[in-house]
Design a protein around this motif. Structure first.
Motif, PDB file in Angstrom:
ATOM      1  N   ALA A  70     -72.714  14.991  -3.131  1.00 28.47           N
ATOM      2  CA  ALA A  70     -71.733  13.991  -2.700  1.00 28.47           C
ATOM      3  C   ALA A  70     -70.437  14.154  -3.492  1.00 28.47           C
ATOM      4  N   LYS A  71     -69.325  13.969  -2.826  1.00 22.92           N
ATOM      5  CA  LYS A  71     -67.996  14.021  -3.429  1.00 22.92           C
ATOM      6  C   LYS A  71     -67.622  15.380  -4.015  1.00 22.92           C
ATOM      7  N   CYS A  72     -68.283  16.442  -3.604  1.00 27.43           N
ATOM      8  CA  CYS A  72     -67.886  17.795  -4.027  1.00 27.43           C
ATOM      9  C   CYS A  72     -66.801  18.256  -3.060  1.00 27.43           C
ATOM     10  N   LYS A  73     -65.579  18.357  -3.554  1.00 31.99           N
ATOM     11  CA  LYS A  73     -64.416  18.575  -2.692  1.00 31.99           C
ATOM     12  C   LYS A  73     -64.156  20.027  -2.329  1.00 31.99           C
ATOM     13  N   ASN A  74     -64.745  20.961  -3.054  1.00 32.81           N
ATOM     14  CA  ASN A  74     -64.373  22.366  -2.878  1.00 32.81           C
ATOM     15  C   ASN A  74     -65.459  23.245  -2.269  1.00 32.81           C
ATOM     16  N   ILE A  75     -66.446  22.625  -1.636  1.00 30.77           N
ATOM     17  CA  ILE A  75     -67.471  23.434  -0.981  1.00 30.77           C
ATOM     18  C   ILE A  75     -67.232  23.422   0.524  1.00 30.77           C
ATOM     19  N   SER A  76     -67.508  24.533   1.151  1.00 28.01           N
ATOM     20  CA  SER A  76     -67.250  24.652   2.587  1.00 28.01           C
ATOM     21  C   SER A  76     -68.481  24.288   3.404  1.00 28.01           C
ATOM     22  N   SER A  77     -68.233  23.976   4.647  1.00 24.91           N
ATOM     23  CA  SER A  77     -69.302  23.686   5.595  1.00 24.91           C
ATOM     24  C   SER A  77     -70.219  24.899   5.744  1.00 24.91           C
ATOM     25  N   ASP A  78     -69.633  26.084   5.830  1.00 28.60           N
ATOM     26  CA  ASP A  78     -70.425  27.306   6.022  1.00 28.60           C
ATOM     27  C   ASP A  78     -71.346  27.591   4.840  1.00 28.60           C
ATOM     28  N   ALA A  79     -70.827  27.498   3.622  1.00 27.62           N
ATOM     29  CA  ALA A  79     -71.647  27.769   2.434  1.00 27.62           C
ATOM     30  C   ALA A  79     -72.760  26.743   2.298  1.00 27.62           C
ATOM     31  N   THR A  80     -72.441  25.482   2.570  1.00 28.56           N
ATOM     32  CA  THR A  80     -73.437  24.421   2.456  1.00 28.56           C
ATOM     33  C   THR A  80     -74.555  24.614   3.471  1.00 28.56           C
ATOM     34  N   SER A  82     -75.401  27.275   5.133  1.00 29.64           N
ATOM     35  CA  SER A  82     -76.109  28.525   4.880  1.00 29.64           C
ATOM     36  C   SER A  82     -77.149  28.351   3.776  1.00 29.64           C
ATOM     37  N   PHE A  83     -76.770  27.680   2.695  1.00 32.59           N
ATOM     38  CA  PHE A  83     -77.718  27.465   1.599  1.00 32.59           C
ATOM     39  C   PHE A  83     -78.856  26.547   2.026  1.00 32.59           C
ATOM     40  N   ASP A 105     -71.375  23.130  13.922  1.00 28.12           N
ATOM     41  CA  ASP A 105     -72.317  24.261  13.842  1.00 28.12           C
ATOM     42  C   ASP A 105     -73.092  24.239  12.524  1.00 28.12           C
ATOM     43  N   GLY A 106     -72.459  23.769  11.443  1.00 29.63           N
ATOM     44  CA  GLY A 106     -73.152  23.654  10.165  1.00 29.63           C
ATOM     45  C   GLY A 106     -74.247  22.597  10.195  1.00 29.63           C
ATOM     46  N   LEU A 107     -73.953  21.462  10.828  1.00 26.77           N
ATOM     47  CA  LEU A 107     -74.966  20.407  10.959  1.00 26.77           C
ATOM     48  C   LEU A 107     -76.145  20.872  11.800  1.00 26.77           C
ATOM     49  N   ILE A 108     -75.856  21.603  12.840  1.00 26.14           N
ATOM     50  CA  ILE A 108     -76.942  22.130  13.680  1.00 26.14           C
ATOM     51  C   ILE A 108     -77.801  23.100  12.871  1.00 26.14           C
ATOM     52  N   THR A 109     -77.167  23.954  12.066  1.00 25.56           N
ATOM     53  CA  THR A 109     -77.912  24.875  11.191  1.00 25.56           C
ATOM     54  C   THR A 109     -78.800  24.091  10.233  1.00 25.56           C
ATOM     55  N   ILE A 110     -78.257  23.037   9.624  1.00 28.87           N
ATOM     56  CA  ILE A 110     -79.030  22.209   8.698  1.00 28.87           C
ATOM     57  C   ILE A 110     -80.198  21.540   9.414  1.00 28.87           C
ATOM     58  N   LEU A 111     -79.949  21.006  10.606  1.00 31.12           N
ATOM     59  CA  LEU A 111     -81.009  20.321  11.346  1.00 31.12           C
ATOM     60  C   LEU A 111     -82.087  21.267  11.858  1.00 31.12           C
ATOM     61  N   ARG A 112     -81.830  22.545  11.809  1.00 29.44           N
ATOM     62  CA  ARG A 112     -82.829  23.545  12.200  1.00 29.44           C
ATOM     63  C   ARG A 112     -83.445  24.250  10.990  1.00 29.44           C
ATOM     64  N   SER A 113     -83.166  23.752   9.788  1.00 31.59           N
ATOM     65  CA  SER A 113     -83.678  24.385   8.576  1.00 31.59           C
ATOM     66  C   SER A 113     -85.177  24.152   8.440  1.00 31.59           C
ATOM     67  N   PRO A 114     -85.854  24.999   7.646  1.00 31.64           N
ATOM     68  CA  PRO A 114     -87.315  24.921   7.551  1.00 31.64           C
ATOM     69  C   PRO A 114     -87.853  23.606   6.992  1.00 31.64           C
ATOM     70  N   ILE A 132     -75.002  17.310  18.397  1.00 34.53           N
ATOM     71  CA  ILE A 132     -75.731  17.090  17.153  1.00 34.53           C
ATOM     72  C   ILE A 132     -76.798  16.023  17.353  1.00 34.53           C
ATOM     73  N   SER A 133     -76.469  14.975  18.069  1.00 34.12           N
ATOM     74  CA  SER A 133     -77.451  13.927  18.349  1.00 34.12           C
ATOM     75  C   SER A 133     -78.653  14.493  19.094  1.00 34.12           C
ATOM     76  N   THR A 134     -78.411  15.354  20.043  1.00 37.58           N
ATOM     77  CA  THR A 134     -79.483  15.977  20.808  1.00 37.58           C
ATOM     78  C   THR A 134     -80.371  16.816  19.905  1.00 37.58           C
ATOM     79  N   VAL A 135     -79.770  17.661  19.064  1.00 39.94           N
ATOM     80  CA  VAL A 135     -80.534  18.500  18.143  1.00 39.94           C
ATOM     81  C   VAL A 135     -81.331  17.624  17.178  1.00 39.94           C
ATOM     82  N   PHE A 136     -80.696  16.559  16.663  1.00 39.90           N
ATOM     83  CA  PHE A 136     -81.372  15.644  15.731  1.00 39.90           C
ATOM     84  C   PHE A 136     -82.588  15.021  16.386  1.00 39.90           C
ATOM     85  N   TYR A 137     -82.438  14.476  17.582  1.00 35.88           N
ATOM     86  CA  TYR A 137     -83.559  13.797  18.236  1.00 35.88           C
ATOM     87  C   TYR A 137     -84.638  14.766  18.674  1.00 35.88           C
TER      88      TYR A 137
END
Length: 140
Positions: A70-80, A82-83, A105-114, A132-137
Motif C-alpha cells: 500500500a502507498k508504494c508510489k514507484n511500482i508499476s502495474s506490470d511489475a506488480t 507479474s510478481f 490487464d494487470g488485475l486480470i493477471t492477478i485474478l488468474r494467479s495460482p 474484471i468483474s466477470t473474471v473475479f466472479y
C-alpha cells in the motif's frame, strides 16, 4: 566459498511507512539475507519495480503468504501483476492507495494467479471494469 544468509531465521519483515530507507542500500540487501520470509510489509516505502523484480528471482514467490505494498508510489502495474502471478502461497495482498493503480490487464493477471483462491486482496485505488468483474466472479 558460499555465503550463508545472515537472517535465514527471519520470517516476518516490516518497513511500514519508512520512505527514507533506500531500496538499493538497505531493503534489497536485507531481503538478500532473509530467504525464508513469509510476510513482507513495504507499505509506504520508496520501492520501485527493482524490488519486485529482485523478489521474483528468489524463493519469495513460493514462500510469501503476506505482501503489503500500500502507498508504494514507484511500482508499476506490470511489475506488480507479474510478481503476484508467480506467487503460489499468497493469502493477503494489499495495494491500496497506490498512485499508479493496477491496470485492467494487470488485475486480470492477478485474478488468474495460482493462489487467488486463498486471496484477501485490497486494490482499493484500482478501476474495476465489467471485464474484471466477470473474471473475479468466475474465480469465486
Amino acid at each position: 566459498m558460499t555465503c550463508e544468509p545472515l537472517l535465514s531465521h527471519l520470517q516476518r519483515l516490516s518497513f511500514h511507512e519508512c520512505p527514507i530507507i533506500s531500496e538499493y542500500s538497505a531493503i534489497i540487501p536485507i531481503l538478500t539475507h532473509a530467504p525464508n520470509l513469509t510476510y513482507i510489509d513495504l507499505s509506504g516505502c520508496s520501492i520501485s519495480d527493482l524490488t519486485l523484480n529482485f523478489l521474483a528471482g528468489t524463493n519469495a514467490p513460493t514462500k510469501l503468504s503476506y505482501l503489503l505494498l500500500a502507498k508504494c508510489k514507484n511500482i508499476s502495474s506490470d511489475a506488480t501483476s507479474s510478481f503476484i502471478s508467480k506467487c503460489t502461497q499468497l493469502e493477503t495482498f494489499n495495494l491500496y492507495c497506490n498512485r499508479t493503480a493496477i491496470k485492467e490487464d494487470g488485475l486480470i493477471t492477478i485474478l488468474r494467479s495460482p493462489s487467488v483462491e486463498n486471496f484477501k486482496i485490497d486494490i482499493g485505488s484500482s478501476h474495476i471494469t465489467p471485464l474484471i468483474s466477470t473474471v473475479f466472479y468466475m474465480n469465486i
